[in-house]
Design a protein around this motif. Structure first.
Motif, PDB file in Angstrom:
ATOM      1  N   ARG A   1      56.326 -34.122 -41.707  1.00 23.76           N
ATOM      2  CA  ARG A   1      56.440 -32.943 -42.572  1.00 23.76           C
ATOM      3  C   ARG A   1      57.866 -32.376 -42.604  1.00 23.76           C
ATOM      4  O   ARG A   1      58.114 -31.355 -43.260  1.00 23.76           O
ATOM      5  N   LEU A   2      58.785 -33.005 -41.937  1.00 20.71           N
ATOM      6  CA  LEU A   2      60.157 -32.519 -41.831  1.00 20.71           C
ATOM      7  C   LEU A   2      61.105 -33.353 -42.685  1.00 20.71           C
ATOM      8  O   LEU A   2      61.008 -34.578 -42.707  1.00 20.71           O
ATOM      9  N   LYS A   3      62.017 -32.662 -43.354  1.00 16.96           N
ATOM     10  CA  LYS A   3      63.080 -33.335 -44.091  1.00 16.96           C
ATOM     11  C   LYS A   3      64.370 -32.590 -43.855  1.00 16.96           C
ATOM     12  O   LYS A   3      64.452 -31.376 -44.069  1.00 16.96           O
ATOM     13  N   ALA A   4      65.396 -33.325 -43.399  1.00 17.39           N
ATOM     14  CA  ALA A   4      66.698 -32.726 -43.139  1.00 17.39           C
ATOM     15  C   ALA A   4      67.681 -33.163 -44.218  1.00 17.39           C
ATOM     16  O   ALA A   4      67.698 -34.331 -44.612  1.00 17.39           O
ATOM     17  N   THR A   5      68.480 -32.207 -44.672  1.00 20.96           N
ATOM     18  CA  THR A   5      69.499 -32.480 -45.686  1.00 20.96           C
ATOM     19  C   THR A   5      70.834 -31.936 -45.202  1.00 20.96           C
ATOM     20  O   THR A   5      70.889 -31.050 -44.347  1.00 20.96           O
TER      21      THR A   5
ATOM     22  N   PRO B   1      53.432 -26.907 -43.158  1.00 20.75           N
ATOM     23  CA  PRO B   1      53.433 -26.974 -41.687  1.00 20.75           C
ATOM     24  C   PRO B   1      52.057 -26.756 -41.081  1.00 20.75           C
ATOM     25  O   PRO B   1      51.188 -26.096 -41.665  1.00 20.75           O
ATOM     26  N   LYS B   2      51.920 -27.306 -39.874  1.00 21.84           N
ATOM     27  CA  LYS B   2      50.709 -27.136 -39.086  1.00 21.84           C
ATOM     28  C   LYS B   2      51.069 -26.377 -37.804  1.00 21.84           C
ATOM     29  O   LYS B   2      52.244 -26.345 -37.413  1.00 21.84           O
TER      30      LYS B   2
ATOM     31  N   THR C   1      57.051 -20.275 -35.688  1.00 23.79           N
ATOM     32  CA  THR C   1      55.645 -20.112 -35.329  1.00 23.79           C
ATOM     33  C   THR C   1      54.807 -20.358 -36.572  1.00 23.79           C
ATOM     34  O   THR C   1      55.063 -19.746 -37.620  1.00 23.79           O
ATOM     35  N   VAL C   2      53.846 -21.257 -36.472  1.00 25.24           N
ATOM     36  CA  VAL C   2      52.944 -21.547 -37.578  1.00 25.24           C
ATOM     37  C   VAL C   2      51.545 -21.113 -37.175  1.00 25.24           C
ATOM     38  O   VAL C   2      50.955 -21.643 -36.234  1.00 25.24           O
TER      39      VAL C   2
ATOM     40  N   GLU D   1      49.856 -21.622 -41.845  1.00 26.32           N
ATOM     41  CA  GLU D   1      49.635 -23.057 -42.005  1.00 26.32           C
ATOM     42  C   GLU D   1      49.647 -23.413 -43.487  1.00 26.32           C
ATOM     43  O   GLU D   1      48.984 -22.758 -44.306  1.00 26.32           O
ATOM     44  N   GLY D   2      50.430 -24.441 -43.840  1.00 24.70           N
ATOM     45  CA  GLY D   2      50.521 -24.870 -45.223  1.00 24.70           C
ATOM     46  C   GLY D   2      51.611 -24.193 -46.031  1.00 24.70           C
ATOM     47  O   GLY D   2      51.904 -24.616 -47.156  1.00 24.70           O
ATOM     48  N   GLU D   3      52.248 -23.178 -45.462  1.00 24.45           N
ATOM     49  CA  GLU D   3      53.289 -22.428 -46.173  1.00 24.45           C
ATOM     50  C   GLU D   3      54.652 -23.079 -45.915  1.00 24.45           C
ATOM     51  O   GLU D   3      55.241 -22.934 -44.843  1.00 24.45           O
ATOM     52  N   SER D   4      55.189 -23.769 -46.874  1.00 21.26           N
ATOM     53  CA  SER D   4      56.449 -24.495 -46.715  1.00 21.26           C
ATOM     54  C   SER D   4      57.633 -23.544 -46.644  1.00 21.26           C
ATOM     55  O   SER D   4      57.622 -22.456 -47.247  1.00 21.26           O
TER      56      SER D   4
END
Lengths: 114, 114
Positions: free
Chosen positions: A61-65, A78-79, A111-112, A15-18
């Motif tokens: 928390r999601l960003k698509a490029t 992430p949670k 998996t978070v 959790e929290g690890e981008s």
């Protein structure tokens, strides 16, 4: 033939690890690239569509490029509830006369852990 | 959820028996799709429909037929089920405006052929 490859196949985060998920594609002309989220036992849930290189879209928390050869789904802090399989799909230019069909990758299972 | 329901949600059948899966939508979408999802293959298009009585094949159509007699219903039939047709089947609709549209999926039907 269209090809969509997603990597990694599985990703485990704290959790929290981008981190980022990758979707690389080979089509003669891209009409749109789609991201979906799928929870176990459920149908895919639409997240984003990207149409041109350089385009970005965000949702919580999601960003698509999108680039000319690949797309990234960035997950910031992430949670556990972000745990799911993330699917990427492409629509090729010219498929409008064949149902606007999508070609899917096999997905990344995220998996978070709390 | 785009108003899509699928029935049955689970089915176990024997090899050689006919099976019909139903997809029902409530929002009058013109395009409807049937996919199957299998480990190692991702989502693959079986058949799609672009209107009442208008259907066409996808990439894995052998052994399947479809019918659409009303806008709201799209039926997938396995004339003589085989073990290779054990899969999760998803229905989808296409929604959007102009040149920009997305596919939205139903909850799925898990079919086991013994």
């Amino acid at each position: 033939e269209d090809q969509v490859t997603q990597s990694p196949e599985a990703l485990r985060l704290q959790e929290g690890e981008s981190s980022s998920l990758n979707c690389s594609y080979t089509v003669s002309g891209l009409r749109g690239l789609f991201w979906y989220r799928q929870d176990p036992g459920k149908g895919p849930e639409f997240l984003f569509t990207l149409y041109s290189a350089g385009e970005e879209k965000e949702k919580e928390r999601l960003k698509a490029t999108l680039t000319k050869k690949e797309s990234f789904l960035h997950i910031t802090a992430p949670k556990p509830e972000d745990s799911a399989t993330y699917l990427c799909a492409v629509q090729e230019i010219g498929t409008e006369t064949s149902g606007s069909r999508l070609t899917f990758g096999e997905g990344t299972q995220l998996t978070v852990n709390p | 959820d785009a108003g899509i329901t699928q029935s049955p949600r689970h089915k176990v059948t024997e090899t050689g028996t006919p099976v019909t899966l139903r997809c029902h939508q409530t929002e009058n979408h013109r395009y409807m799709y049937w996919y199957r999802q299998d480990p190692g293959h991702g989502l693959r298009l079986i058949h799609y429909s672009y209107g009442v009585k208008d259907t066409d094949k996808g990439e894995v159509s052998d052994g399947y037929s479809v019918s659409r007699s009303k806008t709201e219903d799209f039926l997938l039939t396995l004339e003589s089920a085989t073990s290779s047709q054990t899969s999760v089947y998803f229905c989808a609709i296409r929604a959007g405006q102009g040149a920009r549209y997305e596919q939205y999926f139903g909850p799925g039907t898990r079919l086991t052929v013994t």
